[in-house]
Design a protein around this motif. Structure first.
Motif, PDB file in Angstrom:
ATOM      1  N   TYR A  90      -6.299  15.570   6.063  1.00  0.00           N
ATOM      2  CA  TYR A  90      -7.458  16.111   5.367  1.00  0.00           C
ATOM      3  C   TYR A  90      -7.588  17.595   5.683  1.00  0.00           C
ATOM      4  O   TYR A  90      -7.520  18.011   6.841  1.00  0.00           O
ATOM      5  N   ILE A  91      -7.780  18.399   4.637  1.00  0.00           N
ATOM      6  CA  ILE A  91      -7.937  19.846   4.768  1.00  0.00           C
ATOM      7  C   ILE A  91      -9.244  20.224   4.085  1.00  0.00           C
ATOM      8  O   ILE A  91      -9.441  19.924   2.905  1.00  0.00           O
ATOM      9  N   ASP A  92     -10.128  20.861   4.825  1.00  0.00           N
ATOM     10  CA  ASP A  92     -11.434  21.226   4.268  1.00  0.00           C
ATOM     11  C   ASP A  92     -11.331  22.278   3.182  1.00  0.00           C
ATOM     12  O   ASP A  92     -11.912  22.132   2.112  1.00  0.00           O
ATOM     13  N   ALA A  93     -10.622  23.361   3.457  1.00  0.00           N
ATOM     14  CA  ALA A  93     -10.545  24.444   2.475  1.00  0.00           C
ATOM     15  C   ALA A  93      -9.318  25.315   2.736  1.00  0.00           C
ATOM     16  O   ALA A  93      -8.852  25.417   3.861  1.00  0.00           O
ATOM     17  N   VAL A  94      -8.850  25.932   1.660  1.00  0.00           N
ATOM     18  CA  VAL A  94      -7.735  26.902   1.743  1.00  0.00           C
ATOM     19  C   VAL A  94      -8.231  28.187   1.114  1.00  0.00           C
ATOM     20  O   VAL A  94      -8.825  28.176   0.077  1.00  0.00           O
ATOM     21  N   GLY A 127      16.410   7.249  13.027  1.00  0.00           N
ATOM     22  CA  GLY A 127      15.798   7.101  14.336  1.00  0.00           C
ATOM     23  C   GLY A 127      15.267   8.392  14.924  1.00  0.00           C
ATOM     24  O   GLY A 127      14.468   8.368  15.851  1.00  0.00           O
ATOM     25  N   ASP A 128      15.713   9.543  14.418  1.00  0.00           N
ATOM     26  CA  ASP A 128      15.220  10.820  14.917  1.00  0.00           C
ATOM     27  C   ASP A 128      13.925  11.203  14.209  1.00  0.00           C
ATOM     28  O   ASP A 128      13.783  10.980  13.003  1.00  0.00           O
ATOM     29  N   PRO A 129      12.974  11.798  14.942  1.00  0.00           N
ATOM     30  CA  PRO A 129      11.760  12.292  14.272  1.00  0.00           C
ATOM     31  C   PRO A 129      12.108  13.444  13.336  1.00  0.00           C
ATOM     32  O   PRO A 129      12.979  14.265  13.635  1.00  0.00           O
ATOM     33  N   VAL A 130      11.449  13.488  12.181  1.00  0.00           N
ATOM     34  CA  VAL A 130      11.698  14.531  11.192  1.00  0.00           C
ATOM     35  C   VAL A 130      10.377  15.239  10.897  1.00  0.00           C
ATOM     36  O   VAL A 130       9.450  14.627  10.371  1.00  0.00           O
ATOM     37  N   PRO A 131      10.272  16.519  11.244  1.00  0.00           N
ATOM     38  CA  PRO A 131       9.038  17.248  10.939  1.00  0.00           C
ATOM     39  C   PRO A 131       8.914  17.529   9.436  1.00  0.00           C
ATOM     40  O   PRO A 131       9.888  17.874   8.774  1.00  0.00           O
ATOM     41  N   LEU A 132       7.716  17.355   8.933  1.00  0.00           N
ATOM     42  CA  LEU A 132       7.388  17.642   7.536  1.00  0.00           C
ATOM     43  C   LEU A 132       6.306  18.708   7.537  1.00  0.00           C
ATOM     44  O   LEU A 132       5.277  18.557   8.195  1.00  0.00           O
ATOM     45  N   GLU A 133       6.536  19.793   6.815  1.00  0.00           N
ATOM     46  CA  GLU A 133       5.587  20.899   6.775  1.00  0.00           C
ATOM     47  C   GLU A 133       5.241  21.211   5.324  1.00  0.00           C
ATOM     48  O   GLU A 133       6.129  21.336   4.479  1.00  0.00           O
ATOM     49  N   VAL A 134       3.950  21.291   5.029  1.00  0.00           N
ATOM     50  CA  VAL A 134       3.471  21.634   3.697  1.00  0.00           C
ATOM     51  C   VAL A 134       2.682  22.923   3.815  1.00  0.00           C
ATOM     52  O   VAL A 134       1.740  23.006   4.603  1.00  0.00           O
ATOM     53  N   LYS A 135       3.076  23.933   3.049  1.00  0.00           N
ATOM     54  CA  LYS A 135       2.383  25.228   3.067  1.00  0.00           C
ATOM     55  C   LYS A 135       1.604  25.383   1.765  1.00  0.00           C
ATOM     56  O   LYS A 135       2.173  25.338   0.679  1.00  0.00           O
ATOM     57  N   LEU A 136       0.292  25.527   1.899  1.00  0.00           N
ATOM     58  CA  LEU A 136      -0.569  25.739   0.741  1.00  0.00           C
ATOM     59  C   LEU A 136      -0.953  27.211   0.680  1.00  0.00           C
ATOM     60  O   LEU A 136      -1.336  27.798   1.688  1.00  0.00           O
ATOM     61  N   THR A 137      -0.849  27.802  -0.491  1.00  0.00           N
ATOM     62  CA  THR A 137      -1.241  29.195  -0.692  1.00  0.00           C
ATOM     63  C   THR A 137      -2.315  29.251  -1.761  1.00  0.00           C
ATOM     64  O   THR A 137      -2.146  28.714  -2.845  1.00  0.00           O
ATOM     65  N   ASN A 138      -3.423  29.891  -1.420  1.00  0.00           N
ATOM     66  CA  ASN A 138      -4.524  30.048  -2.363  1.00  0.00           C
ATOM     67  C   ASN A 138      -4.473  31.467  -2.916  1.00  0.00           C
ATOM     68  O   ASN A 138      -4.718  32.433  -2.203  1.00  0.00           O
ATOM     69  N   TRP A 139      -4.164  31.579  -4.191  1.00  0.00           N
ATOM     70  CA  TRP A 139      -4.106  32.896  -4.837  1.00  0.00           C
ATOM     71  C   TRP A 139      -5.460  33.293  -5.407  1.00  0.00           C
ATOM     72  O   TRP A 139      -5.620  34.390  -5.931  1.00  0.00           O
ATOM     73  N   SER A 140      -6.438  32.427  -5.315  1.00  0.00           N
ATOM     74  CA  SER A 140      -7.786  32.698  -5.823  1.00  0.00           C
ATOM     75  C   SER A 140      -8.565  33.544  -4.820  1.00  0.00           C
ATOM     76  O   SER A 140      -8.263  33.588  -3.631  1.00  0.00           O
ATOM     77  N   LYS A 141      -9.592  34.210  -5.310  1.00  0.00           N
ATOM     78  CA  LYS A 141     -10.480  34.967  -4.420  1.00  0.00           C
ATOM     79  C   LYS A 141     -11.463  34.042  -3.708  1.00  0.00           C
ATOM     80  O   LYS A 141     -12.127  34.444  -2.778  1.00  0.00           O
ATOM     81  N   HIS A 142     -11.550  32.802  -4.171  1.00  0.00           N
ATOM     82  CA  HIS A 142     -12.492  31.832  -3.618  1.00  0.00           C
ATOM     83  C   HIS A 142     -11.726  30.730  -2.888  1.00  0.00           C
ATOM     84  O   HIS A 142     -10.601  30.384  -3.257  1.00  0.00           O
ATOM     85  N   SER A 143     -12.350  30.171  -1.864  1.00  0.00           N
ATOM     86  CA  SER A 143     -11.708  29.044  -1.180  1.00  0.00           C
ATOM     87  C   SER A 143     -11.723  27.820  -2.080  1.00  0.00           C
ATOM     88  O   SER A 143     -12.619  27.653  -2.914  1.00  0.00           O
ATOM     89  N   VAL A 144     -10.711  26.994  -1.943  1.00  0.00           N
ATOM     90  CA  VAL A 144     -10.621  25.750  -2.709  1.00  0.00           C
ATOM     91  C   VAL A 144     -10.443  24.591  -1.734  1.00  0.00           C
ATOM     92  O   VAL A 144      -9.887  24.739  -0.657  1.00  0.00           O
ATOM     93  N   GLY A 145     -10.930  23.447  -2.104  1.00  0.00           N
ATOM     94  CA  GLY A 145     -10.830  22.268  -1.253  1.00  0.00           C
ATOM     95  C   GLY A 145     -12.043  21.404  -1.466  1.00  0.00           C
ATOM     96  O   GLY A 145     -12.918  21.747  -2.247  1.00  0.00           O
ATOM     97  N   ASP A 180       4.921  25.386  -0.589  1.00  0.00           N
ATOM     98  CA  ASP A 180       6.274  25.051  -0.177  1.00  0.00           C
ATOM     99  C   ASP A 180       6.236  23.778   0.663  1.00  0.00           C
ATOM    100  O   ASP A 180       5.292  23.536   1.389  1.00  0.00           O
ATOM    101  N   ILE A 181       7.302  23.022   0.586  1.00  0.00           N
ATOM    102  CA  ILE A 181       7.464  21.831   1.415  1.00  0.00           C
ATOM    103  C   ILE A 181       8.755  22.001   2.199  1.00  0.00           C
ATOM    104  O   ILE A 181       9.808  22.270   1.624  1.00  0.00           O
ATOM    105  N   LEU A 182       8.652  21.862   3.518  1.00  0.00           N
ATOM    106  CA  LEU A 182       9.823  21.966   4.380  1.00  0.00           C
ATOM    107  C   LEU A 182      10.044  20.635   5.092  1.00  0.00           C
ATOM    108  O   LEU A 182       9.093  20.039   5.593  1.00  0.00           O
TER     109      LEU A 182
END
Length: 76
Positions: free
Chosen positions: A72-76, A20-38, A1-3
Motif C-alpha cells: 500500500y502506497i499513500d501518495a506519489v 529457491g533463491d530469493p528474487v528482489p522485485l522493485e517497482v518505481k513509480l514516477t508522478n509527472w503531475s504537479k499534484h500528488s496522486v494515490g 519501471d519494474i526491475l
C-alpha cells in the motif's frame, strides 16, 4: 519501471532466476503531475508460464513472500 533482480523487466525477455533463491522485485513509480496522486495498492500475483499460452496460478506451496504480496502506497 519494474526491475526483477536488479534488471529492467521487459515482456520480451525471460528473467534468469535460480529456483529457491530469493528474487528482489522493485517497482518505481514516477508522478509527472504537479499534484500528488494515490492511494495505490499493488498486488504481486505470481504464475508459472508454460510458454504456450497456458499459465498456472496454483503456486501456493511453491512460492513464499517475505511479508505480504500486497503493498500500500499513500501518495506519489
Amino acid at each position: 519501471d519494474i526491475l526483477v533482480d536488479g534488471k529492467l523487466c521487459d515482456c520480451d525477455i525471460v528473467v534468469d532466476c535460480k529456483v529457491g533463491d530469493p528474487v528482489p522485485l522493485e517497482v518505481k513509480l514516477t508522478n509527472w503531475s504537479k499534484h500528488s496522486v494515490g492511494p495505490f495498492a499493488l498486488t504481486v500475483t505470481p504464475y508459472q508460464d508454460y510458454q504456450n499460452g497456458v499459465h498456472n496460478y496454483e503456486l501456493q506451496d511453491a512460492i513464499t513472500f517475505v511479508g505480504s504480496n500486497t503493498f500500500y502506497i499513500d501518495a506519489v
